[in-house]
Scaffold this motif. Structure first.
Motif, mmCIF file in Angstrom:
data_model
loop_
_atom_site.group_PDB
_atom_site.id
_atom_site.type_symbol
_atom_site.label_atom_id
_atom_site.label_comp_id
_atom_site.label_asym_id
_atom_site.label_seq_id
_atom_site.Cartn_x
_atom_site.Cartn_y
_atom_site.Cartn_z
ATOM 1 N N ALA A 1 1.117 -1.245 -0.254
ATOM 2 C CA ALA A 1 0.079 -0.020 0.351
ATOM 3 C C ALA A 1 0.752 0.896 -0.055
ATOM 4 C CB ALA A 1 -0.678 -0.003 1.015
ATOM 5 N N SER A 2 0.208 2.261 -1.058
ATOM 6 C CA SER A 2 1.287 3.733 -1.169
ATOM 7 C C SER A 2 0.398 4.301 -0.321
ATOM 8 C CB SER A 2 2.288 3.963 -1.904
ATOM 9 O OG SER A 2 1.696 4.103 -3.161
ATOM 10 N N ARG A 3 0.962 5.368 0.423
ATOM 11 C CA ARG A 3 0.288 6.903 0.501
ATOM 12 C C ARG A 3 0.923 8.115 0.652
ATOM 13 N NH1 ARG A 3 -1.840 6.418 7.472
ATOM 14 N NH2 ARG A 3 0.382 6.866 7.730
ATOM 15 N N THR A 4 0.965 9.502 0.135
ATOM 16 C CA THR A 4 1.916 10.520 0.493
ATOM 17 C C THR A 4 1.281 11.406 1.772
ATOM 18 O OG1 THR A 4 2.020 10.530 -1.947
ATOM 19 C CG2 THR A 4 2.135 12.903 -0.759
ATOM 20 N N THR A 5 2.494 11.606 2.344
ATOM 21 C CA THR A 5 1.872 12.996 3.157
ATOM 22 C C THR A 5 2.871 13.962 2.745
ATOM 23 O OG1 THR A 5 1.759 11.086 4.919
ATOM 24 C CG2 THR A 5 2.325 13.597 5.605
ATOM 25 N N TRP B 1 4.392 2.164 8.484
ATOM 26 C CA TRP B 1 5.041 2.777 7.094
ATOM 27 C C TRP B 1 5.937 3.569 6.726
ATOM 28 C CZ3 TRP B 1 1.072 3.332 2.954
ATOM 29 C CH2 TRP B 1 -0.187 2.804 4.337
ATOM 30 N N LYS B 2 6.891 2.979 6.092
ATOM 31 C CA LYS B 2 8.395 2.977 5.625
ATOM 32 C C LYS B 2 8.072 4.163 4.989
ATOM 33 C CE LYS B 2 12.020 1.469 3.848
ATOM 34 N NZ LYS B 2 12.994 0.057 3.120
ATOM 35 N N ARG B 3 8.982 5.244 5.451
ATOM 36 C CA ARG B 3 9.466 6.465 4.588
ATOM 37 C C ARG B 3 10.157 6.641 3.372
ATOM 38 N NH1 ARG B 3 11.162 11.107 8.789
ATOM 39 N NH2 ARG B 3 13.405 10.639 7.705
ATOM 40 N N GLN B 4 9.586 7.055 2.400
ATOM 41 C CA GLN B 4 10.755 7.350 0.891
ATOM 42 C C GLN B 4 11.577 8.954 0.875
ATOM 43 O OE1 GLN B 4 8.755 5.417 -1.333
ATOM 44 N NE2 GLN B 4 8.834 3.059 -1.327
ATOM 45 N N SER B 5 11.776 8.791 0.215
ATOM 46 C CA SER B 5 12.737 10.252 -0.321
ATOM 47 C C SER B 5 11.610 11.133 -0.557
ATOM 48 C CB SER B 5 13.184 9.862 -1.231
ATOM 49 O OG SER B 5 15.229 9.242 -1.033
ATOM 50 N N PRO B 6 11.735 12.565 0.206
ATOM 51 C CA PRO B 6 9.996 13.276 -0.825
ATOM 52 C C PRO B 6 10.720 14.126 -2.007
ATOM 53 C CG PRO B 6 12.191 14.160 0.984
ATOM 54 C CD PRO B 6 12.691 12.576 1.027
ATOM 55 N N PRO C 1 6.582 10.187 -0.156
ATOM 56 C CA PRO C 1 5.483 8.564 -0.127
ATOM 57 C C PRO C 1 5.677 7.527 1.485
ATOM 58 C CG PRO C 1 7.569 9.246 -2.208
ATOM 59 C CD PRO C 1 7.600 10.964 -0.361
ATOM 60 N N GLN C 2 5.068 7.188 1.608
ATOM 61 C CA GLN C 2 5.573 6.940 2.102
ATOM 62 C C GLN C 2 4.746 4.678 1.852
ATOM 63 O OE1 GLN C 2 3.486 8.948 5.649
ATOM 64 N NE2 GLN C 2 4.682 7.806 6.736
ATOM 65 N N VAL C 3 5.069 3.933 2.266
ATOM 66 C CA VAL C 3 5.214 2.490 1.956
ATOM 67 C C VAL C 3 4.489 1.192 2.732
ATOM 68 C CG1 VAL C 3 5.631 2.417 -0.162
ATOM 69 C CG2 VAL C 3 6.802 2.029 1.477
ATOM 70 N N LYS C 4 3.792 0.423 2.463
ATOM 71 C CA LYS C 4 3.651 -0.406 3.624
ATOM 72 C C LYS C 4 3.693 -1.890 3.235
ATOM 73 C CE LYS C 4 0.574 -1.382 7.281
ATOM 74 N NZ LYS C 4 -0.821 -1.021 8.256
ATOM 75 N N GLN C 5 4.151 -3.404 4.019
ATOM 76 C CA GLN C 5 3.981 -4.170 3.060
ATOM 77 C C GLN C 5 2.419 -4.737 4.348
ATOM 78 O OE1 GLN C 5 5.455 -4.850 1.264
ATOM 79 N NE2 GLN C 5 6.649 -4.157 0.878
#
Length: 243
Positions: A4-8, A207-212, A226-230
């Motif tokens: 799953a992915s989302r954006t903060t 929720w793992k944070r990725q490069s903004p 971006p944040q992703v979750k398995q």
């Protein structure tokens, strides 16, 4: 397993300096940073399209799984290394290819930014060439793919940004960005509009944070994180049977 992915979104405060917002110099640096990265991305787009055959090169490797030599498409990482050797002046390779001296045209650009635009250019060039090949095979006279554009939102990898969640919990919350002033690169503090909700979202378990990405609008600027979750994907029948 699925993902799953989302954006903060973390808004930069570009209000009046006397009200805690970024001053005009800092706002100008954001625009200058985005512009010089667009120019650098255009440089590498031109470079890869001028050497399009490299993007489809096949390389041999030893497969541990099959215990034999095999062939595969050259990877994006291998293309990045090849492009840097051809365009960046180093002690080992002091003379870039004629007409492709990135070091001379973009003096002092941090290597993290340089590699980010190279990665962008590889993706854009490969996508364009794939679409072009598909169009040519179709035999159609209309609908030819246009050349890829170089403009994009800058991705802020580690080394371009310092985003400490502890600083977001302060009354005067801020982030540090490595930005271009028009003459050199420097670190600047940027006030941000943080909140308890935003902090809770960034700190949420799993929720793992990725490069903004730095997203600049006419009257606003924000970091899109971006944040992703398995997640465990249910089978279709199980999902239908679930109440």
């Amino acid at each position: 397993m699925g993902q799953a992915s989302r954006t903060t979104k973390l808004l930069l405060d570009l209000g009046q300096p006397d009200q805690g917002g970024a001053n005009s110099q800092k706002r100008a640096a954001l625009l200058a940073t985005a512009e010089v990265l667009n120019q650098a991305r255009a440089f590498y787009l031109d470079f890869f399209l001028a050497h399009a055959e490299k993007l489809s090169e096949r390389v041999t490797y030893y497969s541990e799984e099959h215990l034999e030599m095999r062939e595969r498409l050259i990877s994006a990482h291998e293309l990045l290394t090849w492009a840097e050797r051809a365009t960046v002046a180093t002690k080992e390779h002091p003379h870039p290819w004629t007409g492709w001296n990135f070091s001379e045209r973009f003096v002092g650009m941090p290597f993290v930014y340089r590699r980010s635009v190279i990665k962008d250019a590889i993706g854009k060039a490969r996508s364009y060439l794939s679409n072009l090949a598909t169009w040519e095979k179709s035999g159609k006279k209309k609908g030819k793919p246009g050349l890829p554009g170089a403009a994009d939102h800058p991705t802020l990898y580690q080394g371009c940004i310092i985003l400490d969640q502890e600083t977001l919990d302060l009354q005067d919350a801020f982030v540090r960005l490595n930005v271009y002033t028009g003459s050199d690169w420097t670190w600047m503090h940027y006030p941000v509009r943080s909140s308890r909700y935003l902090l809770a979202r960034l700190e949420e378990a799993d929720w793992k944070r990725q490069s903004p990405q730095l997203v600049l609008r006419a009257r606003s600027a924000a970091l899109h994180i971006p944040q992703v979750k398995q997640i465990a994907a249910k089978k279709v029948m199980e999902r239908k049977a679930a109440p």
